[in-house]
Design a protein around this motif. Structure first.
Motif, PDB file in Angstrom:
ATOM      1  N   MET A   9       0.886  -1.141   0.039  1.00  0.00           N
ATOM      2  CA  MET A   9       0.000  -0.065  -0.121  1.00  0.00           C
ATOM      3  C   MET A   9       0.898   1.146   0.033  1.00  0.00           C
ATOM      4  O   MET A   9       0.720   2.258  -0.866  1.00  0.00           O
ATOM      5  CB  MET A   9      -1.011  -0.141   1.155  1.00  0.00           C
ATOM      6  N   ALA A  10       1.972   1.212   0.703  1.00  0.00           N
ATOM      7  CA  ALA A  10       2.844   2.477   1.131  1.00  0.00           C
ATOM      8  C   ALA A  10       3.609   2.686  -0.397  1.00  0.00           C
ATOM      9  O   ALA A  10       3.582   3.858  -0.779  1.00  0.00           O
ATOM     10  CB  ALA A  10       3.746   2.278   1.992  1.00  0.00           C
ATOM     11  N   GLU A  11       3.995   1.532  -1.144  1.00  0.00           N
ATOM     12  CA  GLU A  11       4.572   1.526  -2.130  1.00  0.00           C
ATOM     13  C   GLU A  11       3.696   1.792  -3.642  1.00  0.00           C
ATOM     14  O   GLU A  11       3.932   1.988  -4.572  1.00  0.00           O
ATOM     15  CB  GLU A  11       5.443   0.318  -2.724  1.00  0.00           C
ATOM     16  N   LEU A  12       2.410   1.973  -3.191  1.00  0.00           N
ATOM     17  CA  LEU A  12       1.109   2.017  -4.174  1.00  0.00           C
ATOM     18  C   LEU A  12       1.337   1.017  -5.251  1.00  0.00           C
ATOM     19  O   LEU A  12       0.959   1.276  -6.366  1.00  0.00           O
ATOM     20  CB  LEU A  12       1.191   3.430  -4.926  1.00  0.00           C
ATOM     21  N   ASP A  13       1.662  -0.300  -5.184  1.00  0.00           N
ATOM     22  CA  ASP A  13       1.421  -1.348  -5.899  1.00  0.00           C
ATOM     23  C   ASP A  13       0.196  -1.990  -5.821  1.00  0.00           C
ATOM     24  O   ASP A  13       0.036  -3.112  -4.911  1.00  0.00           O
ATOM     25  CB  ASP A  13       2.787  -2.251  -5.219  1.00  0.00           C
ATOM     26  N   GLU A  14      -0.570  -1.558  -6.618  1.00  0.00           N
ATOM     27  CA  GLU A  14      -2.113  -1.988  -6.737  1.00  0.00           C
ATOM     28  C   GLU A  14      -2.170  -3.626  -6.812  1.00  0.00           C
ATOM     29  O   GLU A  14      -2.987  -4.221  -6.056  1.00  0.00           O
ATOM     30  CB  GLU A  14      -2.901  -1.216  -7.854  1.00  0.00           C
ATOM     31  N   ASP A  15      -1.342  -4.052  -7.939  1.00  0.00           N
ATOM     32  CA  ASP A  15      -1.495  -5.567  -8.142  1.00  0.00           C
ATOM     33  C   ASP A  15      -1.288  -6.362  -6.900  1.00  0.00           C
ATOM     34  O   ASP A  15      -1.858  -7.245  -6.526  1.00  0.00           O
ATOM     35  CB  ASP A  15      -0.640  -6.020  -9.034  1.00  0.00           C
ATOM     36  N   LEU A  16      -0.032  -6.028  -6.225  1.00  0.00           N
ATOM     37  CA  LEU A  16       0.337  -6.695  -5.054  1.00  0.00           C
ATOM     38  C   LEU A  16      -0.616  -6.627  -3.947  1.00  0.00           C
ATOM     39  O   LEU A  16      -0.975  -7.498  -3.057  1.00  0.00           O
ATOM     40  CB  LEU A  16       1.704  -6.257  -4.519  1.00  0.00           C
ATOM     41  N   VAL A  17      -1.295  -5.132  -3.601  1.00  0.00           N
ATOM     42  CA  VAL A  17      -2.217  -5.098  -2.762  1.00  0.00           C
ATOM     43  C   VAL A  17      -3.296  -5.875  -2.696  1.00  0.00           C
ATOM     44  O   VAL A  17      -3.940  -6.697  -1.971  1.00  0.00           O
ATOM     45  CB  VAL A  17      -2.881  -3.490  -2.634  1.00  0.00           C
ATOM     46  N   ILE A  18      -3.913  -6.160  -4.047  1.00  0.00           N
ATOM     47  CA  ILE A  18      -5.028  -6.834  -4.426  1.00  0.00           C
ATOM     48  C   ILE A  18      -4.781  -8.303  -4.088  1.00  0.00           C
ATOM     49  O   ILE A  18      -5.442  -9.023  -3.521  1.00  0.00           O
ATOM     50  CB  ILE A  18      -5.657  -6.622  -5.642  1.00  0.00           C
ATOM     51  N   GLY A  46       0.671   9.052   3.446  1.00  0.00           N
ATOM     52  CA  GLY A  46       0.504  10.337   4.156  1.00  0.00           C
ATOM     53  C   GLY A  46       1.728  11.137   4.607  1.00  0.00           C
ATOM     54  O   GLY A  46       2.009  12.409   4.185  1.00  0.00           O
ATOM     55  N   LYS A  47       2.704  10.327   5.389  1.00  0.00           N
ATOM     56  CA  LYS A  47       3.869  10.776   5.804  1.00  0.00           C
ATOM     57  C   LYS A  47       4.863  11.264   4.669  1.00  0.00           C
ATOM     58  O   LYS A  47       5.336  12.358   4.897  1.00  0.00           O
ATOM     59  CB  LYS A  47       4.226   9.559   6.709  1.00  0.00           C
ATOM     60  N   ARG A  48       4.798  10.421   3.770  1.00  0.00           N
ATOM     61  CA  ARG A  48       5.688  10.700   2.261  1.00  0.00           C
ATOM     62  C   ARG A  48       5.108  12.036   1.816  1.00  0.00           C
ATOM     63  O   ARG A  48       6.175  12.641   1.548  1.00  0.00           O
ATOM     64  CB  ARG A  48       5.762   9.448   1.520  1.00  0.00           C
ATOM     65  N   PHE A  49       3.865  12.072   1.677  1.00  0.00           N
ATOM     66  CA  PHE A  49       3.277  13.496   1.036  1.00  0.00           C
ATOM     67  C   PHE A  49       3.733  14.595   1.753  1.00  0.00           C
ATOM     68  O   PHE A  49       4.444  15.657   1.446  1.00  0.00           O
ATOM     69  CB  PHE A  49       1.902  13.165   1.306  1.00  0.00           C
ATOM     70  N   TYR A  54       6.116  12.201  -1.825  1.00  0.00           N
ATOM     71  CA  TYR A  54       5.093  12.025  -2.552  1.00  0.00           C
ATOM     72  C   TYR A  54       4.261  13.241  -2.950  1.00  0.00           C
ATOM     73  O   TYR A  54       4.323  14.109  -2.096  1.00  0.00           O
ATOM     74  CB  TYR A  54       4.065  10.803  -1.908  1.00  0.00           C
ATOM     75  N   PHE A  55       3.384  13.200  -3.918  1.00  0.00           N
ATOM     76  CA  PHE A  55       2.693  14.626  -4.212  1.00  0.00           C
ATOM     77  C   PHE A  55       1.216  14.224  -4.463  1.00  0.00           C
ATOM     78  O   PHE A  55       0.834  12.951  -4.203  1.00  0.00           O
ATOM     79  CB  PHE A  55       3.360  15.001  -5.446  1.00  0.00           C
ATOM     80  N   MET A  56       0.660  15.191  -4.867  1.00  0.00           N
ATOM     81  CA  MET A  56      -0.836  14.972  -5.012  1.00  0.00           C
ATOM     82  C   MET A  56      -1.301  13.531  -5.747  1.00  0.00           C
ATOM     83  O   MET A  56      -2.242  13.082  -5.328  1.00  0.00           O
ATOM     84  CB  MET A  56      -1.583  16.064  -5.780  1.00  0.00           C
ATOM     85  N   SER A  57      -0.689  13.381  -6.897  1.00  0.00           N
ATOM     86  CA  SER A  57      -0.914  12.111  -7.731  1.00  0.00           C
ATOM     87  C   SER A  57      -0.705  10.825  -6.769  1.00  0.00           C
ATOM     88  O   SER A  57      -1.629  10.093  -7.079  1.00  0.00           O
ATOM     89  CB  SER A  57      -0.051  11.980  -8.830  1.00  0.00           C
ATOM     90  N   GLU A  58       0.277  10.834  -5.968  1.00  0.00           N
ATOM     91  CA  GLU A  58       0.188   9.665  -5.205  1.00  0.00           C
ATOM     92  C   GLU A  58      -0.814   9.757  -4.342  1.00  0.00           C
ATOM     93  O   GLU A  58      -1.347   8.410  -3.720  1.00  0.00           O
ATOM     94  CB  GLU A  58       1.601   9.566  -4.505  1.00  0.00           C
ATOM     95  N   GLY A  63      -5.764   6.562  -2.586  1.00  0.00           N
ATOM     96  CA  GLY A  63      -7.462   6.728  -2.580  1.00  0.00           C
ATOM     97  C   GLY A  63      -7.859   5.784  -3.348  1.00  0.00           C
ATOM     98  O   GLY A  63      -8.857   4.936  -2.813  1.00  0.00           O
ATOM     99  N   GLU A  64      -7.525   5.898  -4.683  1.00  0.00           N
ATOM    100  CA  GLU A  64      -8.173   4.889  -5.393  1.00  0.00           C
ATOM    101  C   GLU A  64      -8.178   3.391  -5.268  1.00  0.00           C
ATOM    102  O   GLU A  64      -8.907   2.574  -5.298  1.00  0.00           O
ATOM    103  CB  GLU A  64      -7.707   5.111  -6.935  1.00  0.00           C
ATOM    104  N   ILE A  65      -6.650   2.945  -4.970  1.00  0.00           N
ATOM    105  CA  ILE A  65      -6.412   1.775  -4.530  1.00  0.00           C
ATOM    106  C   ILE A  65      -7.380   1.429  -3.235  1.00  0.00           C
ATOM    107  O   ILE A  65      -7.976   0.124  -3.335  1.00  0.00           O
ATOM    108  CB  ILE A  65      -5.054   1.662  -3.951  1.00  0.00           C
TER     109      ILE A  65
END
Ligand code: B12
Length: 211
Positions: A9-18, A46-49, A54-58, A63-65
Motif C-alpha cells: 500500500m505504501a509503495e502504491l503497488d496495486e496488483d500486489l495489494v489486491i 500521508g507521511k511521505r506526502f 510523494y505528491f498529489m498524484s500519489e 485513495g483509488e487503491i
C-alpha cells in the motif's frame, strides 16, 4: 500483521495489494484487520506526502487503491437488514476525503443500521435537513483536515441549537482527530475503532449484543 500488505500500500503497488488482500481473505483474516493493515500503509503515504517524497498524484492513487479494495471487502460484510436505528453520516464541509467514511457506513449497514450517507463536503444545512427528515439518535461526522476543525465546531454547535439538538449524540472520526479535538468541537464521542462505533450506537439505540 501483514507487512507485505502495509508495504504494498505504501509503495502504491496495486496488483500486489489486491493479491495480498485476496490471500488474507483466503486465510480467514478478519476484514477489519485487513482494513487496519491498509490504513497503516496509507498512513505511510500521508507521511511521505508531508515529507514531499510523494505528491498529489500519489495521494489520489492511494485513495483509488483503497476504494477498489473496499469494494472487495464490502462484499464480505453482510448487507444488513436496516432493522435497527438510523445512522446519519457525512464528511464535514471543506473536506472531500471519503474512504474512512465509506468504511464506517458499510460497517454500520452490515450491523443492521439504516445508513443515510450524506457524502462529502456536507454543509451544516444538509446535516440539519437530514436530522429533521430521518430523526436519528446518532449523527457521525468525518473530518481529515486540521483546517476543517472550525467547520466541525460550527456544524456541531448549529445542530445543538436546533429543537432536537440536545438529544442527538454526535460522533466524530478521521485520521487527524483525537480526544482533545472532540472536546474542542464539543462532540459527544470520538471512537477509536469501528467496533467501538458500532457498540456505542447499539447502546444509544438500546441494543445489548454486538454482532
Ligand atoms: C487519500 C488521501 C487523499 C485523497 C482522498 C481520496 C478520497 N476519496 O478520500 C485526495 C487526493 C483527494 C486528498 C486530498 C487532500 N488531502 Co489528503 N490524504 C489522503 C491520505 C493519504 C489517506 C486518507 C485515507 O483515505 N485514509 C484511510 C482511511 C480508512 O482512514 P480514515 O479516513 O482516517 O478513516 C478511518 C478512521 O479514522 C475512522 N473514521 C473516519 N471518519 C470517521 C468518522 C466517524 C464518525 C468515526 C466514528 C470514524 C471515522 O474510520 C476509518 C477506518 O478505521 C491521508 C493520510 C492519512 N494518514 O490519513 C491524507 C491527508 C488526510 N490529506 C491531507 C491533505 C493536506 C490533503 C489536501 C489539502 C492536499 C492538497 N494540497 O490539496 C487535499 C484536501 C482536499 C479536500 N478539500 O478535502 C493531510 C491532512 C493534514 C492535516 N493535518 O490537515 C493528510 C493527513 C496527509 C498528510 N500527512 O499531510 N487526500
Amino acid at each position: 500483521m501483514s507487512k507485505v500488505l502495509i508495504d504494498a500500500m505504501a509503495e502504491l503497488d496495486e496488483d500486489l495489494v489486491i493479491e495480498e488482500v485476496n490471500a488474507l481473505i483466503k486465510a480467514n483474516v478478519p476484514v477489519m484487520d485487513i482494513v487496519g493493515y491498509l490504513q497503516k500503509g496509507i498512513e505511510i503515504v500521508g507521511k511521505r506526502f508531508q515529507e514531499k517524497r510523494y505528491f498529489m498524484s500519489e495521494l489520489i492513487i492511494s485513495g483509488e487503491i483503497f476504494k477498489e479494495v473496499s469494494q472487495i471487502l464490502k462484499d464480505l460484510m453482510p448487507s444488513g437488514t436496516a432493522k435497527h436505528g438510523v445512522f446519519v453520516m457525512g464528511t464535514i464541509y471543506g473536506d472531500i476525503h471519503d474512504v474512512g467514511k465509506n468504511i464506517v457506513c458499510t460497517a454500520m449497514s452490515s450491523n443492521d443500521f439504516k445508513v443515510i450517507d450524506l457524502g462529502t463536503d456536507v454543509s451544516t444545512e444538509k446535516f440539519i435537513k437530514a436530522i429533521k427528515e430521518y430523526h436519528p439518535k446518532v449523527v457521525a461526522i468525518s473530518c481529515l483536515l486540521t483546517n476543517c476543525f472550525e467547520n466541525l465546531k460550527e456544524c456541531i454547535q448549529s445542530i445543538r441549537n436546533t429543537e432536537f439538538g440536545k438529544e442527538i449524540k454526535i460522533l466524530i472520526g478521521g485520521g487527524v482527530l483525537d480526544k482533545q479535538v472532540c472536546e474542542y468541537v464539543k462532540a459527544d464521542f470520538f471512537p477509536r475503532t469501528i467496533q467501538e462505533t458500532v457498540q456505542y450506537c447499539k447502546e444509544i439505540y438500546g441494543m445489548k449484543s454486538i454482532k
